[in-house]
Motif scaffolding. Structure first.
Motif, mmCIF file in Angstrom:
data_model
loop_
_atom_site.group_PDB
_atom_site.id
_atom_site.type_symbol
_atom_site.label_atom_id
_atom_site.label_comp_id
_atom_site.label_asym_id
_atom_site.label_seq_id
_atom_site.Cartn_x
_atom_site.Cartn_y
_atom_site.Cartn_z
ATOM 1 N N LYS A 290 0.822 -1.221 0.000
ATOM 2 C CA LYS A 290 0.000 0.000 0.000
ATOM 3 C C LYS A 290 0.852 1.266 0.000
ATOM 4 C CE LYS A 290 -3.510 -2.218 2.905
ATOM 5 N NZ LYS A 290 -2.738 -3.341 3.495
ATOM 6 N N GLY A 291 2.161 1.117 -0.138
ATOM 7 C CA GLY A 291 3.079 2.242 0.016
ATOM 8 C C GLY A 291 2.829 3.416 -0.906
ATOM 9 N N GLU A 292 2.599 3.147 -2.189
ATOM 10 C CA GLU A 292 2.350 4.255 -3.133
ATOM 11 C C GLU A 292 1.090 5.016 -2.738
ATOM 12 O OE1 GLU A 292 4.183 5.613 -5.377
ATOM 13 O OE2 GLU A 292 5.714 4.080 -5.671
ATOM 14 N N GLN A 293 0.042 4.287 -2.380
ATOM 15 C CA GLN A 293 -1.211 4.915 -1.957
ATOM 16 C C GLN A 293 -1.004 5.713 -0.672
ATOM 17 O OE1 GLN A 293 -4.397 2.092 -1.399
ATOM 18 N NE2 GLN A 293 -5.646 3.564 -0.280
ATOM 19 N N THR A 294 -0.250 5.157 0.251
ATOM 20 C CA THR A 294 0.035 5.844 1.510
ATOM 21 C C THR A 294 0.797 7.138 1.249
ATOM 22 O OG1 THR A 294 0.097 3.739 2.689
ATOM 23 C CG2 THR A 294 1.188 5.599 3.755
ATOM 24 N N LEU A 295 1.776 7.074 0.366
ATOM 25 C CA LEU A 295 2.564 8.256 0.021
ATOM 26 C C LEU A 295 1.687 9.329 -0.619
ATOM 27 C CD1 LEU A 295 5.445 9.369 0.087
ATOM 28 C CD2 LEU A 295 5.826 8.299 -2.137
ATOM 29 N N ALA A 296 0.808 8.910 -1.524
ATOM 30 C CA ALA A 296 -0.072 9.856 -2.218
ATOM 31 C C ALA A 296 -1.077 10.501 -1.268
ATOM 32 C CB ALA A 296 -0.815 9.143 -3.349
ATOM 33 N N THR A 297 -1.538 9.764 -0.284
ATOM 34 C CA THR A 297 -2.509 10.281 0.681
ATOM 35 C C THR A 297 -1.875 11.308 1.604
ATOM 36 O OG1 THR A 297 -3.710 8.193 0.590
ATOM 37 C CG2 THR A 297 -4.159 9.615 2.469
ATOM 38 N N GLY A 298 -0.606 11.096 1.934
ATOM 39 C CA GLY A 298 0.111 12.063 2.772
ATOM 40 C C GLY A 298 -0.168 11.862 4.248
ATOM 41 N N GLY A 299 0.239 12.859 5.031
ATOM 42 C CA GLY A 299 0.059 12.810 6.473
ATOM 43 C C GLY A 299 1.059 11.921 7.181
ATOM 44 N N LEU A 300 2.198 11.679 6.537
ATOM 45 C CA LEU A 300 3.223 10.813 7.126
ATOM 46 C C LEU A 300 3.816 11.458 8.370
ATOM 47 C CD1 LEU A 300 5.134 9.721 3.890
ATOM 48 C CD2 LEU A 300 3.358 8.466 5.112
ATOM 49 N N PRO A 301 4.210 10.649 9.351
ATOM 50 C CA PRO A 301 4.867 11.218 10.537
ATOM 51 C C PRO A 301 6.134 11.982 10.143
ATOM 52 C CG PRO A 301 4.312 8.902 10.901
ATOM 53 C CD PRO A 301 4.052 9.191 9.453
ATOM 54 N N ASP A 302 6.453 13.002 10.918
ATOM 55 C CA ASP A 302 7.669 13.770 10.664
ATOM 56 C C ASP A 302 8.872 12.845 10.613
ATOM 57 O OD1 ASP A 302 6.236 16.125 10.661
ATOM 58 O OD2 ASP A 302 6.750 16.648 12.732
ATOM 59 N N GLY A 303 9.765 13.125 9.680
ATOM 60 C CA GLY A 303 11.000 12.361 9.574
ATOM 61 C C GLY A 303 10.872 11.033 8.856
ATOM 62 N N THR A 304 9.709 10.756 8.244
ATOM 63 C CA THR A 304 9.531 9.487 7.528
ATOM 64 C C THR A 304 10.477 9.428 6.335
ATOM 65 O OG1 THR A 304 7.201 9.293 8.172
ATOM 66 C CG2 THR A 304 7.907 8.037 6.232
ATOM 67 N N LEU A 305 11.195 8.333 6.221
ATOM 68 C CA LEU A 305 12.060 8.079 5.071
ATOM 69 C C LEU A 305 11.297 7.171 4.120
ATOM 70 C CD1 LEU A 305 15.384 7.369 7.002
ATOM 71 C CD2 LEU A 305 14.586 9.542 6.046
ATOM 72 N N VAL A 306 11.475 7.381 2.801
ATOM 73 C CA VAL A 306 10.727 6.618 1.806
ATOM 74 C C VAL A 306 11.708 5.832 0.938
ATOM 75 C CG1 VAL A 306 9.073 6.748 -0.091
ATOM 76 C CG2 VAL A 306 8.912 8.377 1.804
ATOM 77 N N PHE A 307 11.386 4.543 0.744
ATOM 78 C CA PHE A 307 12.241 3.649 -0.032
ATOM 79 C C PHE A 307 11.409 2.863 -1.037
ATOM 80 C CE2 PHE A 307 14.153 4.293 4.106
ATOM 81 C CZ PHE A 307 15.428 4.723 3.752
ATOM 82 N N ALA A 308 12.057 2.400 -2.095
ATOM 83 C CA ALA A 308 11.369 1.620 -3.113
ATOM 84 C C ALA A 308 10.807 0.328 -2.531
ATOM 85 C CB ALA A 308 12.311 1.312 -4.283
ATOM 86 N N ASP A 309 11.608 -0.326 -1.687
ATOM 87 C CA ASP A 309 11.212 -1.621 -1.133
ATOM 88 C C ASP A 309 12.050 -1.915 0.109
ATOM 89 O OD1 ASP A 309 13.718 -2.292 -2.198
ATOM 90 O OD2 ASP A 309 12.879 -3.443 -3.852
ATOM 91 N N LEU A 310 11.816 -3.080 0.691
ATOM 92 C CA LEU A 310 12.541 -3.448 1.910
ATOM 93 C C LEU A 310 14.035 -3.539 1.660
ATOM 94 C CD1 LEU A 310 12.578 -4.243 4.876
ATOM 95 C CD2 LEU A 310 12.027 -6.596 4.171
ATOM 96 N N ALA A 311 14.430 -4.058 0.506
ATOM 97 C CA ALA A 311 15.866 -4.191 0.204
ATOM 98 C C ALA A 311 16.555 -2.823 0.245
ATOM 99 C CB ALA A 311 16.061 -4.860 -1.152
ATOM 100 N N GLU A 312 15.923 -1.806 -0.327
ATOM 101 C CA GLU A 312 16.511 -0.462 -0.321
ATOM 102 C C GLU A 312 16.530 0.106 1.097
ATOM 103 O OE1 GLU A 312 15.871 2.534 -3.648
ATOM 104 O OE2 GLU A 312 14.834 3.537 -1.989
ATOM 105 N N ALA A 313 15.479 -0.117 1.866
ATOM 106 C CA ALA A 313 15.438 0.369 3.251
ATOM 107 C C ALA A 313 16.553 -0.270 4.076
ATOM 108 C CB ALA A 313 14.064 0.067 3.871
ATOM 109 N N VAL A 314 16.758 -1.569 3.885
ATOM 110 C CA VAL A 314 17.789 -2.280 4.637
ATOM 111 C C VAL A 314 19.180 -1.761 4.260
ATOM 112 C CG1 VAL A 314 18.935 -4.543 4.853
ATOM 113 C CG2 VAL A 314 16.433 -4.332 5.147
ATOM 114 N N GLN A 315 19.415 -1.462 2.994
ATOM 115 C CA GLN A 315 20.709 -0.884 2.597
ATOM 116 C C GLN A 315 20.959 0.422 3.369
ATOM 117 O OE1 GLN A 315 23.162 -2.121 0.837
ATOM 118 N NE2 GLN A 315 22.033 -3.988 0.377
ATOM 119 N N HIS A 316 19.914 1.242 3.500
ATOM 120 C CA HIS A 316 20.040 2.506 4.239
ATOM 121 C C HIS A 316 20.322 2.237 5.725
ATOM 122 C CE1 HIS A 316 19.223 6.598 5.563
ATOM 123 N NE2 HIS A 316 18.508 6.059 6.523
#
Length: 179
Positions: A148-174
């Motif tokens: 649901k990530g794309e929909q969540t991003l489009a809806t907005g209202g993310l907590p302050d400081g939220t980092l956005v990644f393509a997928d879990l693999a990219e998040a884990v690299q970070h």
């Protein structure tokens, strides 16, 4: 201790609006299991916090949920990975329990189980409620665009400081590069 908390559906495996109700429906997102194994190999403990209201809705039972998780554990084990703890909320939103995300009950329990202050611990999810559950405790919200990530991003209202990644693999690299 280094700890990462992951949502399950939409982060580790493909999600479905009809719920993941059988082992056949549990299909890992490419690269997600390898990412968990990489976290383990880099010294991280991995906990999963997942809402599973399909149980309270009668769509599947605990035997099925355990079979789904066994499939995941076996697939991870073949890659040298593991999940250190599984936390799930079996309740529906109407139950108004403390454990169902966006409430922080599961995150608090994970903190107790690992004797870990949750401040700064990465919480990787694909839905706003995943991020909100962690943000309340000062966790680092990380949104993946899978599920649901794309929909969540489009809806907005993310907590302050939220980092956005393509997928879990990219998040884990970070996560690994940060430490």
């Amino acid at each position: 201790m280094k700890l990462v908390v992951l949502d399950r559906d939409g982060v580790i495996n493909f999600d479905s609006v009809h719920f993941i109700k059988s082992t056949n429906e549990w299909i890992p997102i490419p690269g997600s299991l390898e990412a968990i194994a990489l976290l383990n190999q880099s010294g991280y403990r991995v906990a999963i916090a997942t809402n599973q209201s399909g149980i309270s809705r009668g769509l599947f039972d605990m035997v099925t949920l355990n079979a789904i998780h066994d499939k995941m554990h076996k697939a991870l084990g073949q890659l040298g990975g593991r999940v250190d703890a599984m936390f799930y909320c079996p309740h529906s939103a109407d139950d108004n329990c403390a454990c169902r995300k966006p409430k922080p009950g599961m995150m608090e329990e994970i903190g107790r189980r690992f004797s870990q202050d949750m401040k700064g611990v990465p919480m990787v999810g694909d839905a706003l409620r995943d991020l909100q559950a962690g943000a309340v405790l000062g966790m680092q919200p990380m949104l993946v665009r899978t599920g649901k990530g794309e929909q969540t991003l489009a809806t907005g209202g993310l907590p302050d400081g939220t980092l956005v990644f393509a997928d879990l693999a990219e998040a884990v690299q970070h996560i690994i590069a940060k430490n």
